[in-house]
Design an enzyme around this catalytic site. Structure first.
Site, PDB file in Angstrom:
ATOM      1  N   TYR A  52      -2.215   0.746  10.667  1.00 33.27           N
ATOM      2  CA  TYR A  52      -2.196   0.214   9.301  1.00 33.27           C
ATOM      3  C   TYR A  52      -0.876   0.542   8.611  1.00 33.27           C
ATOM      4  O   TYR A  52      -0.297  -0.314   7.928  1.00 33.27           O
ATOM      5  CB  TYR A  52      -3.376   0.787   8.518  1.00 33.27           C
ATOM      6  CG  TYR A  52      -3.516   0.226   7.123  1.00 33.27           C
ATOM      7  CD1 TYR A  52      -3.659  -1.143   6.904  1.00 33.27           C
ATOM      8  CD2 TYR A  52      -3.516   1.061   6.005  1.00 33.27           C
ATOM      9  CE1 TYR A  52      -3.791  -1.668   5.620  1.00 33.27           C
ATOM     10  CE2 TYR A  52      -3.655   0.551   4.721  1.00 33.27           C
ATOM     11  CZ  TYR A  52      -3.787  -0.807   4.540  1.00 33.27           C
ATOM     12  OH  TYR A  52      -3.923  -1.325   3.273  1.00 33.27           O
ATOM     13  N   SER A  70       0.857  -1.179   0.000  1.00 37.59           N
ATOM     14  CA  SER A  70       0.000   0.000   0.000  1.00 37.59           C
ATOM     15  C   SER A  70       0.894   1.229   0.000  1.00 37.59           C
ATOM     16  O   SER A  70       2.039   1.180   0.462  1.00 37.59           O
ATOM     17  CB  SER A  70      -0.890   0.008   1.240  1.00 37.59           C
ATOM     18  OG  SER A  70      -1.567   1.237   1.383  1.00 37.59           O
TER      19      SER A  70
END
Length: 260
Positions: free
Chosen positions: A156, A143
Site C-alpha cells: 500500500y 495518504s
C-alpha cells in the site's frame, strides 16, 4: 448504462466535478460536499446501484466505472462532457498487512492497478476536458502512507508513494497550462469499508485498527478538506494537505485509551 451526460443536462451551467470511488467513504462524502458547493458531480464507481442513489440525492450523474478498465474510463470521459472543472481521483484501497517477505504479489498488483494505474488512466482521459474548462483542478486522494513507510504496509505504501510522485510530476509537466494539481493525504480515517476490505471482511481485525482511538477522522472530515482545496481561487495551488486526527502523531504513534 449511462442514460444522460452533463452536456444533456439542464444543470450543465454548474461547474463539473468528477469523483471516482464515489460509492462509499471519502468519495461519496466528497461528492455530497462538492454538490453543496455548487458543482454538478459525476459519480463514478463500480457499484452502479450505490452511485445511482447518490446521484439522485445530489442531482448528479452516475457513471459505472472500474478505473482499471480503459474502455470504462473512456466512457466516463465521454459522459463527463467537453469541459470538466474538477477531477477527484479517489478510487483506491489497501489489501492485506503482510510483511514484504510473505507478501501476496497479486494483492500488490491489484493495489498498484487501482491506486496508480487507475489514477493515471482517469487523469489522462479527462485532462483535455480539464484544460478546456480554462480552470481545471486535479485533486488526488493520497495518504500519509504515501509519505511514511510502516511494517506490513509495503504494498500500500508503495502504491501511495506512486500516487504522490505522480502528482508532483504532473504539476511540473502542466506548468503554464490552466490545470492545477493538488493532493490531500489523510491519516487514520474510519470509514465503513476501508479496513474491512484490507482484511478481507474480517470484522475483528478491522475494528482493532481503531480500538481505543478517540475520534479518528471520518469521511466527512476529509471531504471538507477536499471541498476547501477545490474552492480556493484558481491561482492558488494547494500542493499538499496532510490531515490526521488529533490522536495520531504519526503512522507509529497513535494515542489509544485502554479498554475498561
Amino acid at each position: 448504462m449511462v442514460e444522460k451526460s452533463v452536456e444533456q443536462s439542464p444543470a450543465s451551467t454548474r461547474p463539473v466535478a468528477v469523483v471516482t470511488g464515489a460509492s462509499s467513504g471519502i468519495g461519496a462524502a466528497s461528492a455530497r460536499q462538492l454538490a453543496a458547493a455548487g458543482y454538478r458531480v459525476v459519480c463514478a464507481a463500480r457499484r452502479a446501484d450505490r452511485i445511482e442513489a447518490l446521484a439522485d440525492e445530489i442531482d448528479g450523474i452516475a457513471v459505472p466505472c472500474d478505473v482499471t478498465d480503459p474502455d470504462q474510463v473512456r466512457a466516463l470521459a465521454e459522459a463527463a462532457g467537453p469541459a470538466v472543472h474538477l477531477l477527484v481521483n479517489n478510487a483506491g484501497g489497501a489489501l492485506g498487512l503482510d510483511p514484504v517477505e510473505h507478501a501476496d504479489a497479486d494483492d500488490w498488483r491489484r493495489m498498484y492497478e487501482i491506486n496508480v494505474i487507475g489514477t493515471l488512466q482517469v487523469t489522462r482521459a479527462l485532462l483535455p476536458a480539464l484544460e478546456a474548462s480554462g480552470a481545471g483542478t486535479i485533486l488526488n486522494i493520497g495518504s500519509t502512507a504515501g509519505r511514511i513507510a510502516y511494517e506490513g504496509g509495503g504494498g500500500y505504501t508503495a502504491a501511495k508513494h506512486g500516487v504522490a510522485v505522480m502528482t508532483e510530476t504532473l504539476r511540473l509537466e502542466l506548468l503554464g497550462r490552466p490545470v492545477r494539481v493538488c493532493e490531500v493525504a489523510p491519516g487514520m480515517v474510519r470509514t465503513e469499508e476501508f479496513a474491512l476490505t484490507r482484511f478481507d471482511g474480517d470484522t475483528e481485525r478491522a475494528a482493532a485498527v481503531y480500538a481505543g482511538v478517540d475520534e479518528p477522522l471520518t469521511a466527512d472530515d476529509v471531504a471538507d478538506v477536499v471541498a476547501w482545496v477545490a474552492t480556493r481561487p484558481h491561482h492558488v495551488n494547494v500542493d499538499l494537505v496532510v490531515v490526521k486526527p488529533l490522536a495520531q502523531a504519526s503512522q507509529h504513534k497513535v494515542h489509544r485509551t485502554p479498554s475498561s
